[in-house]
Design a protein around this motif. Structure first.
Motif, PDB file in Angstrom:
ATOM      1  N   LEU A  13      -5.237  15.786-115.190  1.00  0.00           N
ATOM      2  CA  LEU A  13      -4.529  17.025-115.533  1.00  0.00           C
ATOM      3  C   LEU A  13      -3.237  16.674-116.260  1.00  0.00           C
ATOM      4  O   LEU A  13      -2.502  15.774-115.835  1.00  0.00           O
ATOM      5  CB  LEU A  13      -4.214  17.818-114.263  1.00  0.00           C
ATOM      6  CG  LEU A  13      -3.529  19.161-114.480  1.00  0.00           C
ATOM      7  CD1 LEU A  13      -4.505  20.170-115.096  1.00  0.00           C
ATOM      8  CD2 LEU A  13      -3.002  19.718-113.158  1.00  0.00           C
ATOM      9  N   TYR A  14      -2.994  17.407-117.318  1.00  0.00           N
ATOM     10  CA  TYR A  14      -1.872  17.067-118.177  1.00  0.00           C
ATOM     11  C   TYR A  14      -1.208  18.347-118.671  1.00  0.00           C
ATOM     12  O   TYR A  14      -1.831  19.160-119.347  1.00  0.00           O
ATOM     13  CB  TYR A  14      -2.424  16.257-119.363  1.00  0.00           C
ATOM     14  CG  TYR A  14      -1.392  15.810-120.351  1.00  0.00           C
ATOM     15  CD1 TYR A  14      -0.505  14.793-120.028  1.00  0.00           C
ATOM     16  CD2 TYR A  14      -1.319  16.397-121.611  1.00  0.00           C
ATOM     17  CE1 TYR A  14       0.446  14.377-120.947  1.00  0.00           C
ATOM     18  CE2 TYR A  14      -0.378  15.981-122.540  1.00  0.00           C
ATOM     19  CZ  TYR A  14       0.500  14.970-122.195  1.00  0.00           C
ATOM     20  OH  TYR A  14       1.435  14.557-123.099  1.00  0.00           O
ATOM     21  N   LEU A  15       0.039  18.552-118.249  1.00  0.00           N
ATOM     22  CA  LEU A  15       0.802  19.714-118.735  1.00  0.00           C
ATOM     23  C   LEU A  15       1.966  19.199-119.561  1.00  0.00           C
ATOM     24  O   LEU A  15       2.702  18.311-119.104  1.00  0.00           O
ATOM     25  CB  LEU A  15       1.388  20.514-117.568  1.00  0.00           C
ATOM     26  CG  LEU A  15       0.497  21.525-116.842  1.00  0.00           C
ATOM     27  CD1 LEU A  15      -0.505  20.813-115.957  1.00  0.00           C
ATOM     28  CD2 LEU A  15       1.344  22.469-115.996  1.00  0.00           C
ATOM     29  N   GLU A  16       2.130  19.733-120.759  1.00  0.00           N
ATOM     30  CA  GLU A  16       3.233  19.278-121.600  1.00  0.00           C
ATOM     31  C   GLU A  16       4.038  20.458-122.131  1.00  0.00           C
ATOM     32  O   GLU A  16       3.496  21.385-122.732  1.00  0.00           O
ATOM     33  CB  GLU A  16       2.690  18.454-122.779  1.00  0.00           C
ATOM     34  CG  GLU A  16       3.817  17.806-123.562  1.00  0.00           C
ATOM     35  CD  GLU A  16       3.324  17.007-124.758  1.00  0.00           C
ATOM     36  OE1 GLU A  16       2.139  17.140-125.136  1.00  0.00           O
ATOM     37  OE2 GLU A  16       4.141  16.277-125.328  1.00  0.00           O
ATOM     38  N   ASP A  17       5.346  20.402-121.876  1.00  0.00           N
ATOM     39  CA  ASP A  17       6.289  21.396-122.403  1.00  0.00           C
ATOM     40  C   ASP A  17       5.836  22.829-122.177  1.00  0.00           C
ATOM     41  O   ASP A  17       5.887  23.657-123.087  1.00  0.00           O
ATOM     42  CB  ASP A  17       6.512  21.168-123.902  1.00  0.00           C
ATOM     43  CG  ASP A  17       7.360  19.929-124.155  1.00  0.00           C
ATOM     44  OD1 ASP A  17       8.070  19.505-123.212  1.00  0.00           O
ATOM     45  OD2 ASP A  17       7.293  19.380-125.264  1.00  0.00           O
ATOM     46  N   MET A  59       2.850  27.732-111.608  1.00  0.00           N
ATOM     47  CA  MET A  59       2.230  26.550-112.208  1.00  0.00           C
ATOM     48  C   MET A  59       0.719  26.534-111.927  1.00  0.00           C
ATOM     49  O   MET A  59      -0.093  26.283-112.816  1.00  0.00           O
ATOM     50  CB  MET A  59       2.884  25.297-111.632  1.00  0.00           C
ATOM     51  CG  MET A  59       2.323  24.009-112.152  1.00  0.00           C
ATOM     52  SD  MET A  59       2.802  22.647-111.071  1.00  0.00           S
ATOM     53  CE  MET A  59       1.720  22.931-109.671  1.00  0.00           C
ATOM     54  N   MET A  60       0.352  26.860-110.688  1.00  0.00           N
ATOM     55  CA  MET A  60      -1.074  26.914-110.358  1.00  0.00           C
ATOM     56  C   MET A  60      -1.768  28.048-111.104  1.00  0.00           C
ATOM     57  O   MET A  60      -2.909  27.909-111.537  1.00  0.00           O
ATOM     58  CB  MET A  60      -1.264  27.079-108.849  1.00  0.00           C
ATOM     59  CG  MET A  60      -0.882  25.827-108.076  1.00  0.00           C
ATOM     60  SD  MET A  60      -1.426  25.924-106.364  1.00  0.00           S
ATOM     61  CE  MET A  60      -1.095  24.246-105.821  1.00  0.00           C
ATOM     62  N   ASP A  61      -1.066  29.164-111.252  1.00  0.00           N
ATOM     63  CA  ASP A  61      -1.631  30.286-112.018  1.00  0.00           C
ATOM     64  C   ASP A  61      -1.941  29.858-113.452  1.00  0.00           C
ATOM     65  O   ASP A  61      -2.928  30.289-114.053  1.00  0.00           O
ATOM     66  CB  ASP A  61      -0.648  31.468-112.065  1.00  0.00           C
ATOM     67  CG  ASP A  61      -0.491  32.155-110.713  1.00  0.00           C
ATOM     68  OD1 ASP A  61      -1.341  31.954-109.833  1.00  0.00           O
ATOM     69  OD2 ASP A  61       0.509  32.897-110.549  1.00  0.00           O
ATOM     70  N   ILE A  62      -1.087  29.026-114.006  1.00  0.00           N
ATOM     71  CA  ILE A  62      -1.279  28.575-115.392  1.00  0.00           C
ATOM     72  C   ILE A  62      -2.465  27.613-115.476  1.00  0.00           C
ATOM     73  O   ILE A  62      -3.315  27.738-116.360  1.00  0.00           O
ATOM     74  CB  ILE A  62       0.017  27.922-115.934  1.00  0.00           C
ATOM     75  CG1 ILE A  62       1.078  29.013-116.147  1.00  0.00           C
ATOM     76  CG2 ILE A  62      -0.249  27.149-117.223  1.00  0.00           C
ATOM     77  CD1 ILE A  62       2.451  28.485-116.515  1.00  0.00           C
ATOM     78  N   ILE A  63      -2.551  26.696-114.517  1.00  0.00           N
ATOM     79  CA  ILE A  63      -3.651  25.718-114.552  1.00  0.00           C
ATOM     80  C   ILE A  63      -5.000  26.416-114.410  1.00  0.00           C
ATOM     81  O   ILE A  63      -5.973  26.057-115.068  1.00  0.00           O
ATOM     82  CB  ILE A  63      -3.469  24.669-113.432  1.00  0.00           C
ATOM     83  CG1 ILE A  63      -2.186  23.871-113.657  1.00  0.00           C
ATOM     84  CG2 ILE A  63      -4.674  23.731-113.353  1.00  0.00           C
ATOM     85  CD1 ILE A  63      -1.732  23.059-112.451  1.00  0.00           C
TER      86      ILE A  63
END
Ligand SMILES: Nc1ncnc2c1ncn2[C@@H]1O[C@H](COP(=O)(O)OP(=O)(O)OP(=O)(O)O)[C@@H](O)[C@H]1O
Ligand SMILES: [Mg+2]
Length: 274
Positions: free
Chosen positions: A32-36, A73-77
């Motif tokens: 899993l990779y979240l950027e900016d 954050m979980m909602d976004i993933i």
């Protein structure tokens, strides 16, 4: 190869009926990779240039004061909330920002909300059976051999969640903790690659917390597990790497000892009166 072996190889045989999600590719990097990533609600930046990387098989704890953006954050993933900017990748192949919630779930991201949502009038076994049926990739009217495989999977999950003895009891009689484990079991029926668990031990007894720590620890490796939790004793008992969120960004990251000795982290928690 016998017809039964053919049929039990469902991904291959039924690809044309219900295309399975192509597997997550972690050969070249994280799962899993979240950027900016940023998202605002009515001008308030709930997530603010968030960068986060979770490795395959990792158990990550996320802590942070109320309103830090952990649930968002979980909602976004999971595709429930779309960020305004940034990128979110599952392995190197799947851009989650181009996918909807059901497709992200099918890809292998399971989410456990705080409140258990088991079917109280059904038995523990039936709850797990139902969770499996919810998987579009499993066709229900198959051979006896395949339902045998389903039963094996249910047995395996029952053992993992420690509810084998209660398999034929109604879920309604379970304790709060047992319901939480059953719900984790329901997620596991779909063999997720990544599990997101929001405040799993809220309302649990000490004993249930210990058992939950064992369960989540045992899941890591096979699955990647991201746990959001306020109970610091619990976090300390399972933590490897801990990420501290504050005002929608990563404030600190490291071992529990590193982050709890971090000056910025101490200030944030003291400022909260904790
Ligand atoms: N759909 C929404 N609309 C408006 N504001 C929202 C929405 N979702 C979250 N927020 C706001 O975003 C901020 C972050 O909330 P979030 O629920 O992600 O925090 P959290 O870290 O999970 O907190 P807690 O530890 O209390 O669960 C909060 O100020 C919250 O009020
Ligand atoms: Mg929350």
């Amino acid at each position: 190869m016998s017809i039964f072996q053919e049929l039990s190889n469902r991904d291959r045989v039924f690809e044309f009926l219900a295309p399975a999600a192509s597997p997550v590719d972690v050969r070249h990097g994280p799962i899993l990779y979240l950027e900016d990533v940023s998202v605002s609600f009515d001008g308030f930046k709930a997530i603010n240039n968030l960068n986060l990387t979770i490795d395959d098989g990792e158990l990550r704890c996320i802590i942070g004061p109320n309103g830090a953006g952990k649930t968002t954050m979980m909602d976004i993933i999971t595709g429930k909330t779309r960020p305004d900017t940034g990128s979110v990748w599952f392995g190197s192949r799947h851009n989650l920002l181009t996918m909807n919630e059901p497709d992200i779930a099918t890809l292998g991201i399971g989410r456990k909300f705080q409140k258990p949502t088991v079917f109280e009038a059904l038995t523990v076994f039936e709850n797990l059976e139902l969770a499996m049926a919810a998987d579009k990739r499993v066709l229900q009217t198959l051979t006896a051999r395949l339902s045998g495989e389903h039963r094996d999977r249910i047995d395996e999950v029952l053992k993992l969640i420690g509810l084998s003895q209660l398999r034929n009891r109604e879920a309604g009689i379970l304790s709060h903790g047992q319901k939480q484990w059953l719900e984790i079991g329901m997620l596991l029926m779909q063999k997720p690659r990544l599990l997101l668990v929001d405040e799993p031990v809220a309302g649990m007894t000490e004993q249930e917390m210990e058992r939950t720590a064992e369960l989540l620890t045992s899941l890591a490796g096979e699955q990647s597990v991201v746990v959001v939790e306020h109970d610091m004793g619990f976090v300390r008992s399972i933590a490897k790497k801990v990420t501290v969120l504050h005002q929608g960004s990563v404030l600190a990251e490291g071992t529990m000892d590193q982050v709890s000795n971090d000056r910025k982290v101490i200030e944030v928690y003291l400022g909260e009166g904790a």
